[in-house]
Design an enzyme around this catalytic site. Structure first.
Site, PDB file in Angstrom:
ATOM      1  N   ASP A 160       0.828  -1.208   0.000  1.00 22.81           N
ATOM      2  CA  ASP A 160       0.000   0.000   0.000  1.00 22.81           C
ATOM      3  C   ASP A 160       0.866   1.263   0.000  1.00 22.81           C
ATOM      4  O   ASP A 160       0.753   2.125   0.850  1.00 22.81           O
ATOM      5  CB  ASP A 160      -0.924  -0.013   1.219  1.00 22.81           C
ATOM      6  CG  ASP A 160      -1.896   1.156   1.223  1.00 22.81           C
ATOM      7  OD1 ASP A 160      -2.385   1.513   0.132  1.00 22.81           O
ATOM      8  OD2 ASP A 160      -2.140   1.727   2.297  1.00 22.81           O
ATOM      9  N   GLU A 410       4.435  -7.933   7.279  1.00 27.70           N
ATOM     10  CA  GLU A 410       3.101  -8.530   7.103  1.00 27.70           C
ATOM     11  C   GLU A 410       3.054  -9.677   6.105  1.00 27.70           C
ATOM     12  O   GLU A 410       2.172  -9.730   5.239  1.00 27.70           O
ATOM     13  CB  GLU A 410       2.074  -7.462   6.713  1.00 27.70           C
ATOM     14  CG  GLU A 410       1.754  -6.491   7.829  1.00 27.70           C
ATOM     15  CD  GLU A 410       0.504  -5.662   7.541  1.00 27.70           C
ATOM     16  OE1 GLU A 410       0.006  -5.688   6.389  1.00 27.70           O
ATOM     17  OE2 GLU A 410       0.016  -4.990   8.466  1.00 27.70           O
ATOM     18  N   TYR A 465      -4.999  -3.226  13.808  1.00 30.05           N
ATOM     19  CA  TYR A 465      -5.862  -2.079  13.499  1.00 30.05           C
ATOM     20  C   TYR A 465      -7.259  -2.282  14.066  1.00 30.05           C
ATOM     21  O   TYR A 465      -8.254  -2.007  13.405  1.00 30.05           O
ATOM     22  CB  TYR A 465      -5.901  -1.856  11.984  1.00 30.05           C
ATOM     23  CG  TYR A 465      -4.594  -1.368  11.406  1.00 30.05           C
ATOM     24  CD1 TYR A 465      -4.299  -0.012  11.367  1.00 30.05           C
ATOM     25  CD2 TYR A 465      -3.644  -2.259  10.930  1.00 30.05           C
ATOM     26  CE1 TYR A 465      -3.095   0.448  10.852  1.00 30.05           C
ATOM     27  CE2 TYR A 465      -2.435  -1.818  10.413  1.00 30.05           C
ATOM     28  CZ  TYR A 465      -2.167  -0.465  10.372  1.00 30.05           C
ATOM     29  OH  TYR A 465      -0.969  -0.016   9.867  1.00 30.05           O
ATOM     30  N   GLU A 501       2.749  -1.438  13.996  1.00 30.12           N
ATOM     31  CA  GLU A 501       1.816  -0.566  13.269  1.00 30.12           C
ATOM     32  C   GLU A 501       0.494  -0.517  14.017  1.00 30.12           C
ATOM     33  O   GLU A 501      -0.047  -1.546  14.429  1.00 30.12           O
ATOM     34  CB  GLU A 501       1.542  -1.075  11.843  1.00 30.12           C
ATOM     35  CG  GLU A 501       2.671  -0.910  10.857  1.00 30.12           C
ATOM     36  CD  GLU A 501       2.254  -1.301   9.438  1.00 30.12           C
ATOM     37  OE1 GLU A 501       1.031  -1.296   9.147  1.00 30.12           O
ATOM     38  OE2 GLU A 501       3.148  -1.627   8.644  1.00 30.12           O
TER      39      GLU A 501
END
Length: 608
Positions: A160, A410, A465, A501
Site C-alpha cells: 500500500d 506482514e 488495526y 503498526e
C-alpha cells in the site's frame, strides 16, 4: 560495501543533477549507443513518476532511460575508478559508451561498477542507465504483470504505497588507490567501564594494515596493527538513545613504509540484546516510541532530500519519538548516518513487503491464491529475498543506530509454507549478523494460535488495526479485542512484544464532536485506546504509530489522494494526534525505561 568517501587517498565526485530522460517506448533499439533522442530531463535523485505533467510517464510500466556525459577528473590517473549508484528502483543496467558495465536487481541498496579499465582520467564518457520498475512473483517486493485490453503491460502490486521508480538516490564517481580497503566490519561490547571495539578488515590484496580509534575531541584512545583485532577503550562513552557519542575509526593500508589507502568510519560503542521479555540497549530496558515512516514527498516521490531529512528528524524530536522503522525497504544511507549522529534508534527492514496474497484478495475481491507455491511466492522469490538481506546487512552492519533487523512486513505467516520460506532467511540473517535481534511484523490474519514463525524471531512485532479495519469506529469493542490479542502472544511466547503498526486514516481539518472515523478527534481517541492497552501488558516494549506522515499510494477505492494514516500531512503539517502523541511520549519519559532523552525537544510550537 564501503560508502564512498573523500579521504587523503580517495576522491569523490557527485553525478547528481539533471539527466536526459526517456521512456523505452519513445526510443529505438539499443538507445545507449548514441545520445538519447529526447527533450526531457529528469532530476537525480528523484523518482521520475511525478516530475512531469504526463500521465503516460506517471503510469509507465517497463524500462526508462537516463543519460548524461561524465568527465573523469584528470588527476585520477593511476587510480582505481568506480561508478556507484546508491539505488535504482527496481532493476538497472548501466552502460559506459557502448559497454554494459553493471546490472543489479533490488531497488533500495547500492551497487557499483569498476571502470578502471573502461575509462581514462581526463576524458569524457557517455553514461546511460536503463531502470526497470516491473515487479513479479519472483521479485522483492513482489507484484503481478498482465497485458491489458490496450495491449500494454499493466502492473499490480501487493503493498500500500505507490510504486515510485527511477534513480531516487545519489550517483557517484569515486577513486581509490589500486591497493585499497574493500570492507570493514565493526562490532562493539562493554566490559565494565571498558568499551570493546572488534574490527575485521578486507583489502584488495595482501598488505599490512593499522587502525586507531579517536574520541570526539580527536584524541587517540586505542590503536592496533593487523586486519583484525579488538580495541579496548577505558572509561568509554557509550552511544545511547538520545545521547549519541561517536568515536572515529581511522584505517590505513600500507605498502612498506608508505600509506596507500585511508578510510574513516564512525563507531558507536553500545550493546543490544533481548533477555526474557525485555529489549536491552547497553544492558538497560528500552521502550520504543516512534513511527513507521516512508521515504515519500510530493514531486520527488522516493527521492532522497536532505531538507526533508532534517525537518522529519526535528519533527520526530518534537513528538518525543526515540525510534522508527524503515518501512518497507532500506532507507538512504544518509538517513542512518543522521540517526547515528543524533541518537535515534532504527529497526532496519528489507523490501519484503507484500508476501501475502490474502491481502491481494481482500483489496481486489478476487478469490484468494496460496501465498507460497511454485506459481506464486517460491524458491526464486526466496533466493531474491536472501540477496536483499545480504545487501541490507552488508550496507548497514556498522551503524550503531540500527538495533534490529526486520526480515519482512506482514507476510502470510499463518499460511502453509511460511515456515519453510522464512526459517532459512532468519537463519541467514543471524549468520550474517549475530549481534542484533531479528523480528518480522505480523499481519492481523496471523494470530498467536495460527502463526507458524513467531518462535523463530527475538521480538514479536504486531501490526494491528482494531477500531479501524476490525470493529470500525467501535473503540470499546476494539479495546477488548486488542488486549485479548496481546495477552495471547504474551502467554504463549514470553517474548518482548511491540506494536509495529497501529493507526487510523484521518482527513486533516475534518472534525466531529462524536469522534467519527476519519476525523482528527477519532485518530487521537484511537491512539489513546491502544495506549491504555499497551500500558497493561507487562512484556510490551514499544509503540510505532502508522504512519509518521501521509504518503502516496496506487489507485484504489479505499484511498483518496494516498494513505491518510499520518499524524502529519504529506507536507508535514500536524494533525491533532501529533499533539496527543507528544503529550504521551513526554509523560512516558518519567515512567518507561529507555524513553528518557537528554534534553527537552527544541521545538515548542506547532510545526507547519
Amino acid at each position: 560495501m564501503l560508502k564512498p568517501l573523500a579521504t587523503a587517498t580517495r576522491d569523490l565526485a557527485s553525478l547528481d543533477g539533471l539527466w536526459l530522460f526517456a521512456l523505452d517506448t519513445k526510443l529505438g533499439p539499443e538507445p545507449w549507443r548514441a545520445p538519447l533522442d529526447t527533450h526531457l530531463e529528469a532530476a537525480v535523485p528523484a523518482s521520475y513518476n511525478d516530475l512531469f505533467a504526463d500521465r503516460e510517464i506517471h503510469d509507465h510500466v517497463g524500462l526508462v532511460w537516463y543519460q548524461r556525459t561524465v568527465r573523469v577528473p584528470r588527476g585520477w590517473a593511476d587510480q582505481r575508478i568506480v561508478l556507484r549508484f546508491d539505488a535504482a528502483t527496481h532493476a538497472a543496467a548501466v552502460y559506459v559508451d557502448d559497454v554494459v558495465v553493471a546490472e543489479h536487481d533490488g531497488g533500495y541498496t547500492p551497487f557499483e561498477a569498476d571502470l578502471t579499465d573502461v575509462v581514462a582520467a581526463g576524458t569524457e564518457f557517455r553514461l546511460t542507465v536503463a531502470v526497470d520498475n516491473r515487479l513479479t512473483n519472483v521479485t522483492i517486493p513482489p507484484g503481478k504483470l498482465a497485458i491489458g485490453a490496450d495491449g500494454k503491460e499493466h502492473q499490480s502490486y501487493f503493498h500500500d504505497f505507490y510504486n515510485y521508480a527511477g534513480l531516487a538516490r545519489s550517483v557517484w564517481l569515486y577513486s581509490t588507490p589500486r591497493t585499497h580497503l574493500t570492507d570493514v566490519t565493526v562490532t562493539t561490547d562493554v566490559d565494565g567501564g571498558t568499551g570493546l571495539v572488534a574490527y575485521c578488515l578486507t583489502a584488495s590484496e595482501p598488505a599490512p594494515a593499522s587502525v586507531r580509534l579517536l574520541d570526539e575531541a580527536g584524541i587517540t584512545v586505542a590503536s592496533c596493527d593487523g586486519h583484525s583485532g579488538t580495541l579496548r577503550v577505558d572509561d568509554a562513552v557509550l552511544w545511547r538513545p538520545g545521547a549519541a557519542y561517536l568515536y572515529r575509526l581511522e584505517i590505513e593500508i600500507h605498502d612498506g613504509w608508505h600509506t596507500v589507502d585511508k578510510y574513516e568510519l564512525p563507531v558507536g560503542i553500545r550493546t543490544v540484546a533481548v533477555e526474557g521479555d525485555q529489549f536491552l540497549i547497553n544492558g538497560e530496558p528500552f521502550y520504543f516510541t516512534g513511527f513507521g515512516k516512508h521515504e515519500d514527498s510530493a514531486v520527488r516521490g522516493k527521492g532522497h532530500d536532505n531538507a526533508y531529512l532534517v525537518h522529519d528528524f526535528r519533527l520526530l524530536d518534537w513528538t518525543g519519538a526515540n525510534s522508527f522503522r524503515t518501512s518497507h525497504y532500506p532507507y538512504a544511507e544518509e538517513v542512518l548516518e543522521y540517526a547515528d549522529r543524533h541518537g535515534i534508534v532504527v529497526i532496519d527492514e528489507t523490501a519484503a513487503v507484500g508476501l501475502n496474497l490474502a491481502v491481494e484478495a481482500g483489496l481486489t475481491g478476487q478469490p484468494p491464491r496460496p501465498t507460497f507455491s511454485p506459481d506464486t511466492i517460491n524458491d526464486r522469490t526466496q533466493a531474491a529475498h536472501a540477496q536483499h538481506l545480504r545487501e541490507l546487512i552488508d550496507r548497514d552492519k556498522n551503524h550503531p543506530s540500527v538495533v534490529m533487523w526486520c526480515v519482512a512486513n506482514e507476510p502470510s505467516s499463518n499460511e502453509e509454507g511460511a515456515r519453510e520460506y522464512f526459517e532459512p532467511l532468519i537463519d541467514l540473517t543471524r549468520e550474517l549478523d549475530p549481534t542484533r535481534p531479528v523480528t518480522m511484523t505480523t499481519v492481523i490474519f496471523a494470530t498467536c494460535e495460527t502463526d507458524r514463525t513467531a518462535d523463530l524471531v527475538d521480538v514479536i512485532s504486531l501490526n494491528r488495526y482494531y477500531g479501524w479495519y476490525v470493529a470500525t469506529g467501535d473503540l470499546e469493542t476494539a479495546e477488548k479485542l486488542l488486549e485479548a490479542d496481546l495477552r495471547g502472544w504474551m502467554t504463549k511466547y514470553g517474548k518482548p512484544i511491540m506494536m509495529s503498526e497501529y493507526g487510523a486514516d484521518t482527513i486533516p481539518g475534518l472534525h466531529s464532536v462524536t469522534s467519527t472515523p476519519w476525523t482528527e478527534e477519532f485518530q487521537a481517541d484511537f491512539l489513546a485506546m491502544n495506549h491504555r492497552v499497551f500500558d497493561r501488558i507487562p512484556s510490551f516494549v514499544g509503540e510505532h504509530v502508522w504512519n509518521f506522515a501521509d504518503f502516496g499510494t496506487g489507485p484504489a477505492i479505499h484511498r483518496v489522494d494516498g494513505n491518510k494514516k499520518g499524524v502529519f500531512t504529506r507536507d508535514r503539517k500536524p494533525k491533532a494526534a501529533a499533539f496527543a502523541l507528544r503529550e504521551r511520549w513526554k509523560e512516558l519519559r518519567g515512567r518507561k525505561p529507555g524513553t528518557q532523552t537528554v534534553q527537552e525537544p527544541v521545538l515548542t510550537a506547532p510545526i507547519a
